[in-house]
Motif scaffolding. Sequence first.
Motif, mmCIF file in Angstrom:
data_model
loop_
_atom_site.group_PDB
_atom_site.id
_atom_site.type_symbol
_atom_site.label_atom_id
_atom_site.label_comp_id
_atom_site.label_asym_id
_atom_site.label_seq_id
_atom_site.Cartn_x
_atom_site.Cartn_y
_atom_site.Cartn_z
ATOM 1 N N ILE A 116 0.863 -1.174 0.000
ATOM 2 C CA ILE A 116 0.000 0.000 0.000
ATOM 3 C C ILE A 116 0.901 1.226 0.000
ATOM 4 C CG2 ILE A 116 -1.903 1.176 1.178
ATOM 5 C CD1 ILE A 116 -2.303 -1.486 2.772
ATOM 6 N N GLY A 117 0.802 2.044 -1.052
ATOM 7 C CA GLY A 117 1.684 3.210 -1.093
ATOM 8 C C GLY A 117 1.576 3.977 -2.392
ATOM 9 N N GLY A 118 2.501 4.909 -2.573
ATOM 10 C CA GLY A 118 2.418 5.873 -3.654
ATOM 11 C C GLY A 118 3.066 5.436 -4.952
ATOM 12 N N ILE A 119 2.550 6.013 -6.041
ATOM 13 C CA ILE A 119 3.160 5.925 -7.363
ATOM 14 C C ILE A 119 3.517 7.349 -7.767
ATOM 15 C CG2 ILE A 119 2.813 5.359 -9.796
ATOM 16 C CD1 ILE A 119 0.671 3.376 -8.951
ATOM 17 N N ASN A 120 4.729 7.536 -8.231
ATOM 18 C CA ASN A 120 5.170 8.858 -8.700
ATOM 19 C C ASN A 120 5.728 8.763 -10.109
ATOM 20 O OD1 ASN A 120 4.627 9.806 -6.151
ATOM 21 N ND2 ASN A 120 6.733 10.350 -5.663
ATOM 22 N N ASN A 175 3.539 7.759 2.574
ATOM 23 C CA ASN A 175 2.670 8.618 1.764
ATOM 24 C C ASN A 175 1.197 8.411 2.078
ATOM 25 O OD1 ASN A 175 4.605 9.957 -0.010
ATOM 26 N ND2 ASN A 175 4.992 7.920 -0.845
ATOM 27 N N VAL A 176 0.884 7.261 2.657
ATOM 28 C CA VAL A 176 -0.504 6.872 2.899
ATOM 29 C C VAL A 176 -1.079 7.708 4.056
ATOM 30 C CG1 VAL A 176 -1.947 4.935 3.639
ATOM 31 C CG2 VAL A 176 -0.078 4.560 2.028
ATOM 32 N N PRO A 177 -2.363 8.110 3.971
ATOM 33 C CA PRO A 177 -2.963 8.896 5.065
ATOM 34 C C PRO A 177 -2.878 8.199 6.413
ATOM 35 C CG PRO A 177 -4.392 8.894 3.137
ATOM 36 C CD PRO A 177 -3.286 7.925 2.846
ATOM 37 N N LEU A 178 -2.821 8.997 7.473
ATOM 38 C CA LEU A 178 -2.681 8.476 8.827
ATOM 39 C C LEU A 178 -3.796 7.486 9.177
ATOM 40 C CD1 LEU A 178 -1.424 8.467 11.653
ATOM 41 C CD2 LEU A 178 -2.740 10.536 12.167
ATOM 42 N N SER A 179 -5.041 7.797 8.808
ATOM 43 C CA SER A 179 -6.163 6.912 9.149
ATOM 44 C C SER A 179 -6.015 5.545 8.489
ATOM 45 C CB SER A 179 -7.488 7.554 8.744
ATOM 46 O OG SER A 179 -7.509 7.818 7.350
ATOM 47 N N THR A 180 -5.450 5.509 7.282
ATOM 48 C CA THR A 180 -5.244 4.238 6.593
ATOM 49 C C THR A 180 -4.158 3.422 7.285
ATOM 50 O OG1 THR A 180 -5.837 5.313 4.513
ATOM 51 C CG2 THR A 180 -4.760 3.168 4.356
ATOM 52 N N ILE A 181 -3.091 4.093 7.694
ATOM 53 C CA ILE A 181 -2.020 3.405 8.423
ATOM 54 C C ILE A 181 -2.556 2.819 9.729
ATOM 55 C CG2 ILE A 181 0.167 3.752 9.659
ATOM 56 C CD1 ILE A 181 0.907 5.826 7.518
ATOM 57 N N GLN A 182 -3.363 3.596 10.435
ATOM 58 C CA GLN A 182 -3.927 3.115 11.701
ATOM 59 C C GLN A 182 -4.853 1.924 11.470
ATOM 60 O OE1 GLN A 182 -5.608 6.810 13.144
ATOM 61 N NE2 GLN A 182 -3.780 7.270 14.377
ATOM 62 N N TYR A 183 -5.619 1.951 10.371
ATOM 63 C CA TYR A 183 -6.510 0.834 10.047
ATOM 64 C C TYR A 183 -5.703 -0.437 9.793
ATOM 65 C CZ TYR A 183 -9.392 -2.241 7.157
ATOM 66 O OH TYR A 183 -10.036 -3.336 6.632
ATOM 67 N N VAL A 184 -4.643 -0.328 8.998
ATOM 68 C CA VAL A 184 -3.811 -1.491 8.684
ATOM 69 C C VAL A 184 -3.148 -2.032 9.946
ATOM 70 C CG1 VAL A 184 -1.748 -2.256 7.438
ATOM 71 C CG2 VAL A 184 -3.440 -0.832 6.288
ATOM 72 N N CYS A 185 -2.667 -1.155 10.802
ATOM 73 C CA CYS A 185 -2.015 -1.586 12.042
ATOM 74 C C CYS A 185 -2.998 -2.283 12.978
ATOM 75 C CB CYS A 185 -1.357 -0.398 12.735
ATOM 76 S SG CYS A 185 0.124 0.225 11.885
ATOM 77 N N GLN A 186 -4.224 -1.773 13.041
ATOM 78 C CA GLN A 186 -5.241 -2.417 13.873
ATOM 79 C C GLN A 186 -5.570 -3.806 13.347
ATOM 80 O OE1 GLN A 186 -6.474 -1.426 16.788
ATOM 81 N NE2 GLN A 186 -7.691 -3.311 16.890
ATOM 82 N N LEU A 187 -5.668 -3.919 12.020
ATOM 83 C CA LEU A 187 -5.931 -5.212 11.394
ATOM 84 C C LEU A 187 -4.779 -6.178 11.667
ATOM 85 C CD1 LEU A 187 -8.423 -5.960 9.661
ATOM 86 C CD2 LEU A 187 -7.010 -5.656 7.633
ATOM 87 N N ALA A 188 -3.570 -5.662 11.594
ATOM 88 C CA ALA A 188 -2.389 -6.493 11.853
ATOM 89 C C ALA A 188 -2.376 -7.002 13.288
ATOM 90 C CB ALA A 188 -1.125 -5.692 11.570
ATOM 91 N N LYS A 189 -2.781 -6.149 14.218
ATOM 92 C CA LYS A 189 -2.828 -6.532 15.625
ATOM 93 C C LYS A 189 -3.864 -7.630 15.863
ATOM 94 C CE LYS A 189 -3.581 -4.544 20.227
ATOM 95 N NZ LYS A 189 -3.902 -3.290 20.974
ATOM 96 N N GLU A 190 -5.013 -7.506 15.211
ATOM 97 C CA GLU A 190 -6.097 -8.467 15.403
ATOM 98 C C GLU A 190 -5.796 -9.809 14.758
ATOM 99 O OE1 GLU A 190 -9.480 -6.500 13.779
ATOM 100 O OE2 GLU A 190 -9.601 -5.004 15.393
ATOM 101 N N HIS A 191 -5.066 -9.797 13.638
ATOM 102 C CA HIS A 191 -4.852 -11.030 12.860
ATOM 103 C C HIS A 191 -3.386 -11.466 12.830
ATOM 104 C CE1 HIS A 191 -8.994 -11.078 11.226
ATOM 105 N NE2 HIS A 191 -8.884 -9.750 11.282
ATOM 106 N N GLN A 192 -2.545 -10.879 13.689
ATOM 107 C CA GLN A 192 -1.132 -11.232 13.787
ATOM 108 C C GLN A 192 -0.446 -11.199 12.415
ATOM 109 O OE1 GLN A 192 -3.465 -13.647 15.533
ATOM 110 N NE2 GLN A 192 -3.353 -11.918 16.961
#
Length: 360
Positions: A156-160, A289-306
């Motif tokens: 998940i990230g940017g294209i330039n 580059n990804v918005p803060l809310s998206t990073i937090q969502y991915v981290c929460q998912l990672a925590k829940e699903h190891q």
Amino acid sequence: ETQGVCVAAFGESREFPAFFSRQSGFQAPYHVRDEEEAAKLIASALGLGLSSGVLIAVPCPEERAASGQVIEEAIQEALNEARSKGITGKELTPFMLQKVNELTDGRSLDSNLALIQNNARVGSCIAVALSKLQKARRKGNLPQREVTTPPQPVVIGGINVDFIAKAQNPVILGGGQTNIGRVRRTFGGVGRNLADCLSRLGWTPLFLSAVGKDEHSDSILHYCHHMDMSAVLQLEGKSTATYCAVITSTGELSVGLGDMDIHHQITEQYVSQFKENLCQSPLVCIDGNVPLSTIQYVCQLAKEHQLSVCYEPTDENKASKPFLSDSWKALTYISPNLQELRAINRTLGNPLPAGIEGSV
């Protein structure tokens, strides 16, 4: 590292050999024990289509290697004499070689000759092993792996689209003057680069990003044909992220301009559509580059699903996003440079270690 050249020490030790002796005090990034391992490393690099080479560091034979301490002392003495005599430029190397040879009673020359002969022997053995490996692959004689479809990594990230303008002169002229130079276009973005690397390694990740429907998007999709770009957003009325760097002839950045607003479209809502892919992924890579809310969502998912998550900070101003909350505790890997690590340290409220404050 800057040019992507693979460096591997050859033999029993991972230590990078010095010019005259087997020890330098520095570890090589990679290590190959024999000709077969070296051949496999070179074959992998060739298979990835990399434009850079492979450096195999072969130490001088142990029985002919000079004492590292004796050689180092001789080098320092020769350097001091060269400075006192004002010897510089192209005259310095032959002076140093001759002086070090004199100071070591010929031992440095013996070591150098042994090194050249050993390099020729090892190089020819690696060439033979590589030739055998390539012939076996062409004939299909290698053991066949069981064909399976492993879960995809997710990036998940940017294209330039990067425009690099390099001036012909070491100083950029101001006042509206035209500077003679060369301009080239490349395709980058931290997320895109990560997805590209994984694809070339045979892992072809699901890539989540966003581009505009403009003159750049078709070129990007064509360039990235070897990648899975099926999930990348193409948005009407938005501009594909672009970056323009103006650099001097010596490579110093004079000015950089970026139009990165489209990265804000890599939203939590968009990424959550691929929750199943994320939960099954062996590795999730996300860039700053990804918005803060998206990073937090991915981290929460990672925590829940190891899940294993790799975070690439991107730059000093974006590095601290996961560290503004407890999200960072879900990260498995992070790859900051020193400036980004400083920023993260400040965000966490930790003091900088002594000696780090002024270093670059």
